[in-house]
Design a protein around this motif. Structure first.
Motif, short mmCIF file in Angstrom:
data_model
loop_
_atom_site.label_atom_id
_atom_site.label_comp_id
_atom_site.label_asym_id
_atom_site.label_seq_id
_atom_site.Cartn_x
_atom_site.Cartn_y
_atom_site.Cartn_z
N ALA A 239 75.68 -97.13 -32.42
CA ALA A 239 75.20 -97.96 -33.53
C ALA A 239 75.23 -99.41 -33.10
CB ALA A 239 76.06 -97.76 -34.77
N GLU B 93 67.98 -92.88 -30.19
CA GLU B 93 68.96 -92.28 -31.07
C GLU B 93 69.89 -93.33 -31.69
OE1 GLU B 93 69.35 -89.29 -32.23
OE2 GLU B 93 67.71 -88.38 -31.09
N HIS C 138 71.45 -96.05 -33.89
CA HIS C 138 71.25 -96.41 -35.29
C HIS C 138 71.40 -97.92 -35.44
CE1 HIS C 138 72.99 -96.37 -39.66
NE2 HIS C 138 71.69 -96.58 -39.68
N CYS D 82 60.52 -97.65 -37.31
CA CYS D 82 60.98 -96.33 -37.75
C CYS D 82 59.80 -95.39 -37.97
CB CYS D 82 61.81 -96.46 -39.03
SG CYS D 82 63.40 -97.28 -38.83
N ARG E 43 65.84 -95.04 -36.11
CA ARG E 43 66.64 -94.91 -37.33
C ARG E 43 67.26 -96.27 -37.63
NH1 ARG E 43 70.12 -90.36 -36.83
NH2 ARG E 43 69.27 -89.63 -34.85
N THR F 40 69.11 -98.93 -40.89
CA THR F 40 69.59 -99.22 -42.24
C THR F 40 69.51 -100.72 -42.45
OG1 THR F 40 71.11 -97.33 -42.28
CG2 THR F 40 71.55 -99.12 -43.82
N CYS G 91 77.52 -97.30 -40.71
CA CYS G 91 77.61 -96.80 -39.34
C CYS G 91 78.03 -95.34 -39.29
CB CYS G 91 78.59 -97.65 -38.53
SG CYS G 91 78.03 -99.32 -38.16
N PRO H 275 74.87 -92.41 -40.64
CA PRO H 275 73.62 -93.00 -40.15
C PRO H 275 72.37 -92.48 -40.84
CG PRO H 275 74.46 -91.39 -38.58
CD PRO H 275 75.52 -91.56 -39.62
N GLU I 199 68.52 -91.02 -40.80
CA GLU I 199 67.89 -89.98 -39.99
C GLU I 199 66.86 -90.60 -39.05
OE1 GLU I 199 68.83 -86.84 -40.08
OE2 GLU I 199 70.26 -87.19 -41.72
N ARG I 200 66.50 -89.88 -37.99
CA ARG I 200 65.43 -90.34 -37.11
C ARG I 200 64.15 -90.54 -37.92
NH1 ARG I 200 65.23 -89.73 -31.51
NH2 ARG I 200 63.21 -90.71 -31.77
#
Length: 387
Positions: A92, A136, A138, A196, A202, A204, A278, A281, A283-284
């Protein structure tokens, strides 16, 4: 989990790094120390003295036995960004590394351009580095509630369900920011959503309210671990300014009528929110948005809370508002996502009583009264204080 905190020398980045480390994560921080340079430029300083990043990291290791790796560099330099991601191999990335002050971005053309380039280009480099090295990863990015502005409808968490001419769609919530800084955050959000959707990353996006407080469970362990306390008119928050003014026996300076309402959040809740994001996470391919705030208060309400909480006489002085914003407006925000993940919010009054007044009293001899005077006018940006 391996977590890289960008802007790890800053007001929020440093206590976040400590909190994540204390929670058992393998943490690294990166910074170019430009926030310290802004103080030199503007002739200001944190009310609470802060140590160098190297001293902070070594102190943390001495106290806890936990190590925090340090990277020194600038996200706008793509080579540095790529090398850092490859070297640390994070699961992350927490991204605080941006110019964060609306008034700073409104000083003049130079500061507006700098803010946009620094923030948008740095984030774009980071998105490319993640996409090309390890998609992968995040990305947890600090946004701002200021992206939304003050719409006359409820503010949803990032997305809006729309019906138009008999058809429906889900789209990003419309944004009407109030400064070039906030506008840079809008560009970041759009770039992240694009990455994304097109690259399957991925991310946030944490649209955070105004943060208050200076102490967390980790920073109070030793004075050398302290984070910033900004009270000035450029980088400081209105609450910090009110607290300092109350302690000094000066009137609380409210811009305009004080009817401007904002979302706010305790610094202890900020570090907890980052941890929750964190550890849970997106999703992809998902661009996830949380409105990271716990209360909504007007500036007048904040002043009243300070006056009520302080054990002494407090008066209020209304000034002409240097910003271009509505004096009174509708403000209702959905902010349930982080609570559903486990956030238990602190309240403003509790923080004032237990922390902020004591901090301001301890360091009252460091207060620069001139620093609290408004010095950037939104209407006169072309005649800013610095060319």
């Amino acid at each position: 989990m391996r977590i890289l905190v960008l802007g790890g020398d800053g007001y929020l980045g440093w206590p976040t790094a400590l909190h994540l480390s204390q929670c058992g994560h393998d943490v690294a921080v990166a910074d170019n120390f430009v926030r310290r340079q802004y103080d030199f430029e503007l002739g200001m300083d944190s009310l609470v003295p802060i140590e160098s990043l190297q001293t902070r990291v070594s102190t943390w290791q001495d106290l806890t036995g936990k190590t925090i790796k340090v990277y020194v560099g600038d996200l706008t330099e793509a080579d540095f960004t790529y090398e850092m991601i490859r070297d640390f191999g994070p699961e992350a990335v927490v991204h605080f590394a941006e110019q964060r002050a609306a008034p700073y971005s409104m000083i003049d053309r130079k500061h507006a351009v700098y803010t946009q380039v620094n923030n948008v280009v740095g984030t774009l480099n980071l998105l490319y580095a993640i996409a090309e090295i390890d998609p992968e990863i995040h990305l947890v990015k600090l946004g701002t509630m200021g992206e939304y502005g003050t719409p006359n409808i409820d503010i949803e968490e990032g997305w809006l369900e729309v019906e138009h001419n008999g058809r429906t769609d889900r789209m990003l919530y419309p944004k009407r920011p109030g400064s070039f800084y906030h506008l840079s955050k809008v560009h970041d959000s759009h770039n992240m959503e694009f990455a994304c959707r097109i690259w399957g990353l991925r991310a946030t996006d944490l649209n955070q309210g105004v943060v208050y407080g200076q102490q967390t469970a980790e920073t109070v362990l030793d004075d050398r671990l302290a984070t910033r306390f900004d009270y000035d008119a450029v980088f400081g928050t209105v609450l910090n300014r009110f607290v300092v003014q109350a302690v000094l026996g000066h009137p609380l300076t409210v811009y305009g009528t004080g009817g401007q309402t904002r979302g706010i959040i305790d610094i202890r809740d900020t570090v907890r929110c980052i941890q929750l994001a964190c550890e849970n996470p997106a999703e992809r391919g998902e661009f996830r948005v949380f409105n990271q705030m716990t209360e909504s208060l007007s500036v007048a309400d904040i002043a009243a809370t300070v006056a009520k909480s302080y054990p002494g006489e407090v008066t209020v002085h209304n000034l002409d508002n240097p910003r271009v914003e509505k004096e009174e407006h509708y403000y209702k925000v959905v902010h349930s996502g982080l609570v559903e993940l486990g956030l238990e919010p602190h309240l403003l009054s509790d923080t004032l009583i237990t922390s902020l007044f004591d901090v301001a009293k301890r360091y009252s001899d460091r207060v620069d009264l001139n620093a609290m005077q408004p010095r950037v006018n939104w209407r006169g940006a072309l005649d800013g204080v610095t060319r």
